[in-house]
Design an enzyme around this catalytic site. Structure first.
Site, PDB file in Angstrom:
ATOM      1  N   LYS A 127      52.982  44.645  42.211  1.00  0.00           N
ATOM      2  CA  LYS A 127      51.946  43.614  42.810  1.00  0.00           C
ATOM      3  C   LYS A 127      52.305  42.282  42.085  1.00  0.00           C
ATOM      4  CE  LYS A 127      48.426  43.428  45.354  1.00  0.00           C
ATOM      5  NZ  LYS A 127      48.225  44.388  46.531  1.00  0.00           N
ATOM      6  N   ASP A 167      48.562  39.411  50.316  1.00  0.00           N
ATOM      7  CA  ASP A 167      47.370  40.033  49.819  1.00  0.00           C
ATOM      8  C   ASP A 167      46.334  38.829  49.901  1.00  0.00           C
ATOM      9  OD1 ASP A 167      46.306  42.625  48.208  1.00  0.00           O
ATOM     10  OD2 ASP A 167      45.358  40.901  47.199  1.00  0.00           O
TER      11      ASP A 167
HETATM   12  P1  NDP Z   1      41.949  37.275  52.197  1.00  0.00           P
HETATM   13  O1  NDP Z   1      41.973  36.323  51.352  1.00  0.00           O
HETATM   14  O2  NDP Z   1      42.347  37.185  53.773  1.00  0.00           O
HETATM   15  O3  NDP Z   1      40.061  37.617  52.727  1.00  0.00           O
HETATM   16  C1  NDP Z   1      39.381  37.725  51.481  1.00  0.00           C
HETATM   17  C2  NDP Z   1      37.878  37.822  51.789  1.00  0.00           C
HETATM   18  O4  NDP Z   1      37.062  38.358  50.988  1.00  0.00           O
HETATM   19  C3  NDP Z   1      37.569  36.446  52.439  1.00  0.00           C
HETATM   20  O5  NDP Z   1      36.419  36.268  53.410  1.00  0.00           O
HETATM   21  C4  NDP Z   1      36.663  35.816  51.008  1.00  0.00           C
HETATM   22  O6  NDP Z   1      35.886  34.811  51.285  1.00  0.00           O
HETATM   23  C5  NDP Z   1      35.930  37.446  50.769  1.00  0.00           C
HETATM   24  N1  NDP Z   1      35.570  37.217  49.338  1.00  0.00           N
HETATM   25  C6  NDP Z   1      36.175  37.185  48.254  1.00  0.00           C
HETATM   26  N2  NDP Z   1      35.586  37.432  46.924  1.00  0.00           N
HETATM   27  C7  NDP Z   1      34.384  37.744  47.552  1.00  0.00           C
HETATM   28  C8  NDP Z   1      32.932  37.824  47.066  1.00  0.00           C
HETATM   29  N3  NDP Z   1      32.803  37.719  45.744  1.00  0.00           N
HETATM   30  N4  NDP Z   1      32.007  38.288  47.920  1.00  0.00           N
HETATM   31  C9  NDP Z   1      32.075  38.004  49.130  1.00  0.00           C
HETATM   32  N5  NDP Z   1      33.467  37.938  49.764  1.00  0.00           N
HETATM   33  C10 NDP Z   1      34.288  37.608  49.187  1.00  0.00           C
HETATM   34  O7  NDP Z   1      42.311  38.599  51.618  1.00  0.00           O
HETATM   35  P2  NDP Z   1      42.424  40.164  52.474  1.00  0.00           P
HETATM   36  O8  NDP Z   1      41.794  40.190  53.503  1.00  0.00           O
HETATM   37  O9  NDP Z   1      44.062  40.166  52.613  1.00  0.00           O
HETATM   38  O10 NDP Z   1      42.161  41.104  51.239  1.00  0.00           O
HETATM   39  C11 NDP Z   1      40.838  41.730  51.054  1.00  0.00           C
HETATM   40  C12 NDP Z   1      41.213  42.914  50.013  1.00  0.00           C
HETATM   41  O11 NDP Z   1      41.737  44.045  50.700  1.00  0.00           O
HETATM   42  C13 NDP Z   1      41.748  42.674  48.668  1.00  0.00           C
HETATM   43  O12 NDP Z   1      40.911  43.469  47.759  1.00  0.00           O
HETATM   44  C14 NDP Z   1      43.144  42.912  48.943  1.00  0.00           C
HETATM   45  O13 NDP Z   1      43.807  43.402  47.803  1.00  0.00           O
HETATM   46  C15 NDP Z   1      42.995  44.216  49.729  1.00  0.00           C
HETATM   47  N6  NDP Z   1      44.101  44.735  50.535  1.00  0.00           N
HETATM   48  C16 NDP Z   1      44.770  43.697  51.440  1.00  0.00           C
HETATM   49  C17 NDP Z   1      45.829  44.113  52.140  1.00  0.00           C
HETATM   50  C18 NDP Z   1      46.341  43.119  53.097  1.00  0.00           C
HETATM   51  O14 NDP Z   1      47.262  43.852  53.861  1.00  0.00           O
HETATM   52  N7  NDP Z   1      46.123  41.845  53.290  1.00  0.00           N
HETATM   53  C19 NDP Z   1      46.364  45.672  52.136  1.00  0.00           C
HETATM   54  C20 NDP Z   1      45.342  46.289  51.437  1.00  0.00           C
HETATM   55  C21 NDP Z   1      44.535  45.998  50.679  1.00  0.00           C
HETATM   56  P3  NDP Z   1      36.248  33.611  51.211  1.00  0.00           P
HETATM   57  O15 NDP Z   1      36.795  33.245  52.286  1.00  0.00           O
HETATM   58  O16 NDP Z   1      34.605  32.646  50.789  1.00  0.00           O
HETATM   59  O17 NDP Z   1      36.996  33.355  49.490  1.00  0.00           O
HETATM   60  O1  2IT Z   2      47.180  46.171  48.483  1.00  0.00           O
HETATM   61  C1  2IT Z   2      48.188  46.413  49.617  1.00  0.00           C
HETATM   62  O2  2IT Z   2      48.509  47.385  49.871  1.00  0.00           O
HETATM   63  C2  2IT Z   2      48.670  45.163  50.103  1.00  0.00           C
HETATM   64  N1  2IT Z   2      48.296  43.976  49.794  1.00  0.00           N
HETATM   65  C3  2IT Z   2      49.869  45.252  51.236  1.00  0.00           C
HETATM   66  C4  2IT Z   2      51.136  45.525  50.404  1.00  0.00           C
HETATM   67  C5  2IT Z   2      52.367  45.331  51.030  1.00  0.00           C
HETATM   68  O3  2IT Z   2      53.427  45.566  50.670  1.00  0.00           O
HETATM   69  O4  2IT Z   2      52.267  45.476  52.326  1.00  0.00           O
END
Ligand code: NDP
Ligand code: 2IT
Length: 446
Positions: A127, A167
């Site tokens: 990461k 991420d």
């Molecule tokens: P984004 O940046 O696209 O979105 C994050 C979202 O969470 C935003 O809507 C943000 O709001 C909101 N948020 C952040 N902090 C808070 C909080 N304290 N309370 C309420 N809402 C909050 O990120 P992702 O969707 O990519 O990632 C979200 C989660 O999923 C993370 O934990 C990430 O590690 C995990 N993840 C992501 C993957 C991916 O492929 N992208 C894969 C696997 C896991 P705001 O816009 O106001 O900041």
């Molecule tokens: O938390 C996760 O699994 C990710 N942000 C995606 C990692 C990846 O290599 O696609």
């Protein structure tokens, strides 16, 4: 409770990594599952696999200088933690958020090792990220930051070495600037060095949707195992970013109705079912706030500073960030009738929250299983890049659905084998550990 066989390993991790509380939490959760594994397979203790698996193979911390639109110099801190490469090249996303520090990246990297093992694909765990805040920054500033970040990071990457992706805070825009700079400084069009690319320049169809879709598929598999389905279920999703957006879309495809979602400013309650195309327009295209969504859709309530877990529902999918669903929130969910929680985010539920949900008989899936669809589809992107091929949306989505069903079956069956039926936390931790641990034993003391 942590088993007395593994307690000393946890104490040592806490001592050697002071102040990294999220990393301690992630390690503790895995170690809590491993007592029965050590009892059954003494070779892991002999080869010191637990001590080795908790120590990253390599950690890089670097300065990221760049100039903002006013001409002022800015300095951020960049990280890449290459945690484990027993199963394949280091693989895992990059997070850009002001809260990022070494403890964040290490917890995410540690989780990634087991998650990637669960997918069954040839990928190790890593990461990275930076304490850069993309919010309110212009495209020029984001590009300047990404170029500076990659000017250091490139030397640690390679399609057979370390393959980042997005991420939180890193989407297709950032991936473009990062890949462009990698290409420039290496003089190589090495598509497989980064996943989550734009579909015009080497990205796989479905990668953008994959994490959210995969989480909905996983929840559906859990329901199937109980003889139920998503059909007619009400659902609450936290966040409104990449994962949340596509989890909502797929829940709707599978017959459920998402009646609330959130961002860091508040909650929207939309009883008719969240309108995904309006949400995408507001959050992804305009980079706006949920408040703007509510203003444009009649009958929708926006609760400034509200708590999404107070909205009664059948199913909850935390898809925002770590430790966002606490013990208090778990009680509220149970009181509201919730019977299933599947984590789309990484470690969104606190240990107290998990304990309370399990005690109340709520089916609970940890992120390392339920959100593995994102990284699994990244591995499919690597396959397509390696063979200079590109697959259709439908074919790729089918592969994703099969992979999620496979991860569900593996967790479910492992839990049965170890005498803890339907315990997805134990099932995921044990199955992930066995895959990585066995490979580490086979590869010798490296
Ligand atoms: P984004 O940046 O696209 O979105 C994050 C979202 O969470 C935003 O809507 C943000 O709001 C909101 N948020 C952040 N902090 C808070 C909080 N304290 N309370 C309420 N809402 C909050 O990120 P992702 O969707 O990519 O990632 C979200 C989660 O999923 C993370 O934990 C990430 O590690 C995990 N993840 C992501 C993957 C991916 O492929 N992208 C894969 C696997 C896991 P705001 O816009 O106001 O900041
Ligand atoms: O938390 C996760 O699994 C990710 N942000 C995606 C990692 C990846 O290599 O696609």
């Amino acid at each position: 409770m942590i088993d007395e066989r593994v307690e000393p390993f946890y104490d040592e991790v806490a001592r050697r990594n002071p102040g990294e509380v999220e990393f301690h939490q992630a390690v503790r959760e895995v170690l809590e599952s491993l007592g029965p594994v050590l009892a059954k397979y003494p070779e892991f203790a002999r080869h010191k696999i637990i001590e080795r698996i908790c120590e990253p193979e390599r950690q890089v911390i670097f300065r990221v200088p760049w100039r903002d639109d006013r001409g002022e110099v800015q300095i951020n801190r960049g990280f890449r933690v290459e945690f484990n490469s027993a199963l394949g090249p280091y693989k895992g996303g990059l997070r850009f958020h002001p809260s990022v520090y070494l403890g964040t990246v290490k917890f995410l990297g540690f989780e990634q090792v087991f998650k990637n093992a669960l997918t069954g694909m040839p990928i190790g765990g890593a990461k990275g990220g930076a304490d850069f805040d993309p919010k309110g920054r212009s495209d020029t500033e984001v590009m300047a930051f990404c170029q500076s970040f990659m000017t250091e990071l490139f030397r640690h990457l390679g399609e057979y070495t370390d393959v980042p992706a997005g991420d939180a805070g890193v989407g297709v825009r950032e991936s473009g600037y990062l890949f462009g700079q990698y290409k420039r400084v290496t003089n190589r069009y090495e598509s497989g060095v980064l996943t989550g690319k734009g579909t015009d320049w080497g990205g796989a169809l479905v990668r953008t949707e994959a994490t959210g879709y995969g989480t909905a598929f996983f929840a559906n598999e859990m329901l199937k195992a109980q003889g139920r389905s998503l059909d007619g279920m009400t659902c609450v999703v936290s966040g409104s970013g990449n994962v949340a957006l596509y989890a909502i879309e797929k829940v709707h495809h599978l017959g459920g109705r998402v009646i609330a979602c959130s961002d860091s400013g508040g909650v929207v309650v939309d009883e008719k079912g969240v309108d995904v195309s309006l949400l995408t327009q507001v959050k992804e295209v305009e980079r706006g706030r949920l408040r703007d969504y509510a203003e444009r859709r009649p009958g929708v309530r926006h609760l400034e500073g509200g708590n999404v877990w107070d909205v009664p529902c059948d199913i909850a999918l935390p898809c925002a960030t770590q430790n966002e669903l606490t013990g208090r929130d778990a009680r509220a969910l149970v009181a509201g009738g919730c019977t299933l929680v599947a984590e789309g985010a990484n470690m969104p539920t606190t240990p107290d929250g998990i304990r309370l949900l399990r005690e109340a008989g709520v089916a609970f899936a940890p992120g390392k299983a339920a959100n593995a669809g994102g990284v699994a589809t990244s591995a499919l992107e690597m396959q397509q890049n390696a063979s200079r091929d590109s697959w259709t949306f439908d074919y790729t989505e089918e592969r994703l659905a099969d992979i999620m069903a496979g991860i569900h079956a593996l967790c479910y069956e492992t839990a049965e084998e170890f005498g803890v039926p339907s315990d997805y936390v134990m099932g995921a931790n044990i199955a992930g550990f066995l895959r990585v641990g066995r490979a580490m034993v086979a590869l010798g003391l490296v």
